[in-house]
Design a protein around this motif. Sequence first.
Motif, short mmCIF file in Angstrom:
data_model
loop_
_atom_site.label_atom_id
_atom_site.label_comp_id
_atom_site.label_asym_id
_atom_site.label_seq_id
_atom_site.Cartn_x
_atom_site.Cartn_y
_atom_site.Cartn_z
N LEU A 80 -11.29 10.89 -32.89
CA LEU A 80 -10.02 10.24 -32.56
C LEU A 80 -9.97 8.83 -33.14
CD1 LEU A 80 -7.34 10.39 -30.84
CD2 LEU A 80 -8.63 9.19 -29.06
N LYS A 81 -11.07 8.10 -32.99
CA LYS A 81 -11.13 6.74 -33.53
C LYS A 81 -10.99 6.75 -35.05
CE LYS A 81 -15.08 4.56 -33.25
NZ LYS A 81 -16.24 3.81 -32.68
N GLN A 82 -11.62 7.73 -35.71
CA GLN A 82 -11.53 7.84 -37.16
C GLN A 82 -10.11 8.16 -37.61
OE1 GLN A 82 -13.28 7.34 -39.89
NE2 GLN A 82 -11.68 8.23 -41.19
N PHE A 83 -9.49 9.16 -36.98
CA PHE A 83 -8.14 9.57 -37.38
C PHE A 83 -7.10 8.48 -37.11
CE2 PHE A 83 -9.64 14.16 -36.41
CZ PHE A 83 -10.24 14.23 -37.65
N SER A 84 -7.36 7.64 -36.08
CA SER A 84 -6.41 6.58 -35.75
C SER A 84 -6.62 5.33 -36.60
CB SER A 84 -6.54 6.21 -34.26
OG SER A 84 -6.28 7.32 -33.43
N GLU A 297 1.88 10.73 -29.84
CA GLU A 297 0.51 10.59 -29.37
C GLU A 297 -0.29 11.82 -29.80
OE1 GLU A 297 0.49 10.03 -25.18
OE2 GLU A 297 1.26 7.97 -25.28
N HIS A 298 -1.58 11.59 -30.01
CA HIS A 298 -2.43 12.74 -30.34
C HIS A 298 -3.78 12.64 -29.63
CE1 HIS A 298 -4.00 10.50 -34.20
NE2 HIS A 298 -4.45 9.96 -33.10
N ARG A 299 -4.38 13.81 -29.44
CA ARG A 299 -5.73 13.94 -28.89
C ARG A 299 -6.51 14.92 -29.76
NH1 ARG A 299 -5.24 15.37 -22.65
NH2 ARG A 299 -3.61 16.77 -23.42
N VAL A 300 -7.81 14.76 -29.76
CA VAL A 300 -8.68 15.63 -30.55
C VAL A 300 -9.38 16.62 -29.63
CG1 VAL A 300 -10.68 15.73 -32.10
CG2 VAL A 300 -9.04 13.85 -32.30
N LYS A 301 -9.44 17.87 -30.06
CA LYS A 301 -10.12 18.91 -29.28
C LYS A 301 -11.37 19.38 -30.02
CE LYS A 301 -7.93 22.21 -26.96
NZ LYS A 301 -7.18 23.47 -26.66
#
Length: 643
Positions: A80-84, A297-301
């Motif tokens: 998530l930190k990388q994609f953001s 907003e997004h979340r990683v699974k």
Amino acid sequence: METRESHHYRNYCRLRSQIKQLTKKARIDYEKSVASEAKSNPKKFWKFAKDQTKTKQGISNLKDGEKLAESDEDKAEVLLKQFSSVFTSEIGDPPTFDKRDLYEEDEEFHISVADVKKGLEKLNVNKSAGPDGMHPRIFKELSNEIAPPLAQIFNKSLSEKKIPDDWRQAIISPIFKKGKRNIASNYRPVSLTSIASKLMESFIREQILTHMKKNNLLSNKQFGFLQGRSTVLQLLRILDEWTDILDNSSAKIDAIYLDFSKAFDTVPHKRLITKMRGYGINKSTCQWVEDFLSNREHRVKVNGILSSSAKVTSGIPQGSVLGPILFILYINDLPDEVANDVYLFADDTKIYSKIDNDEDCNRLQDDLDKMEEWSAKWLLTFNPEKCKVLHLGKKKSTHEYNLSETTIESSPCEKDLGVYVDHDLKFTEHMDKVVNKAHSIMGSIRRAFRYLDCEIFLKMYKGLVRPHLEYAVQVWHPYLKKDIKKVEAVQRRATSQIQNLKNMDYKDRLKKLKLPTLIYRRMRGDMIEVFKLLNKKYDTEVSNFLPLHRTARPHSSTRGHNLKLLKRSSNHDPRSKFFSNRVVDWWNSLPNTVVTAPSVLAFEMRLDKFWSNLTIKYDFDTAINSTRPLNAPGGHEDLGNTG
């Protein structure tokens, strides 16, 4: 309970045999169900194949500074930190962009119940559900009931220029690209969004595309995600130009492959809306898209574990329906900035020039500088470290090019839309890779299926193996005998895996399976491609590179036709063996009844009937070892040179 009674033991043996038979039958039935969906739902096979192996490969432990993320929860947070981290900050007003002299004003539109029902019926039930848990199968099977309320929701959303908050949520599935698996930047984010949102996006997409096409605003250099354009068509067009230039033994070409840094994730929203308005997209659509991109907003699974939520401040959701056309619109004006030819497939960008002298090199460098200015203006930056230059020709150029004060590295071979293009255009590396890949997949099939009979083999081979040997084969078509044998060896070995056929000759195996040789399939594919090109099955703006013979000759229903191709002169390979030259004799030998078929399917059926007795259909060994040219109906064609 233990017993020594013989009749108890006999009952036990009988029941054991019945269970074994039922288990075997259940296994065979399941394997057949997996095989039957190999083409439409390949995920089912790969899940089945992975279940057969002891090693499981998912998201590796990821580097997080000095630490290592090992739990699924920590991995999700690192990703998530990388994609953001790649999002673009847009400061100040966007640049002006106005093409109003090129178009008629776009009109407002309404979404009918019939349109919604049609869209619901097209949904792929093998796709995943969105963050709301609503599966596409539910939408499809209840299309009659939910089409009217959905149409109301869609039109209300359009009139108010707002979307429901649930549509702003995305669950990201990280997909490994290449490199080291423990580095988060080597994963690509693919968003799972609401199925209802995707359906609404499809109507917005269609409205934008209709306006752009109607006013001829789409660049003819863009081939990505547009009907009538494809990766194969772009490669055929470019390689036709390159082989023509290089037919002169002293000619040189410099082709520069450019890489955008996280292109889809860094598109700035204000600038995107500015370009939409500049192209004349109607106000309601622009405002709807602006709201669609805002406050997301997004979340990683990772293995079912969700990360925390993060704001999306730039970019277009990868995996959305609307995303590709928005990106194409955003990058649409880039080719207009330069003098040399630029070709695009979404964000895949290449620019090239024939090199006769230093002035040609300088002009190409000037174009790179202009493209860099464009990228700075529109905040879509290049990654110089991943850009490459391919020097083509027997007397290759050695000129160095720069981007962002970084020298672009020279490469002997570059992957271009799935095809490895080498400096001599022989495609040796590509053939090695596709052959190895096909052997690998066939190995996975053999390990996964305990009962590989003819029926299962054909479905799995045609659905999963052969497509790798035929993707863009019109471009890299082997013409050296050693290469023809190498590619055919995949099918030869694969057919020998069937238990009751392995002792047969290759020719007899093919006849038993009704499976043509790959060389026959390539020739057939060539003819189908010619038919599509001449019958405007592709976008005519980008597919007009096969010249017809200028004089139309009289023809009968059985001999000759007036769609004969002009065979242009060529001096050397690969030009003489390239598609636009290779297909001429075979195409011109076809009868009028075949080439004037009313559809692609009818053409395929008529061609198969006309070529039913062609030697190479099943008899590869005789064909490849013949010292004489192969007989084609109405003409002759060399199979290939000795490699």
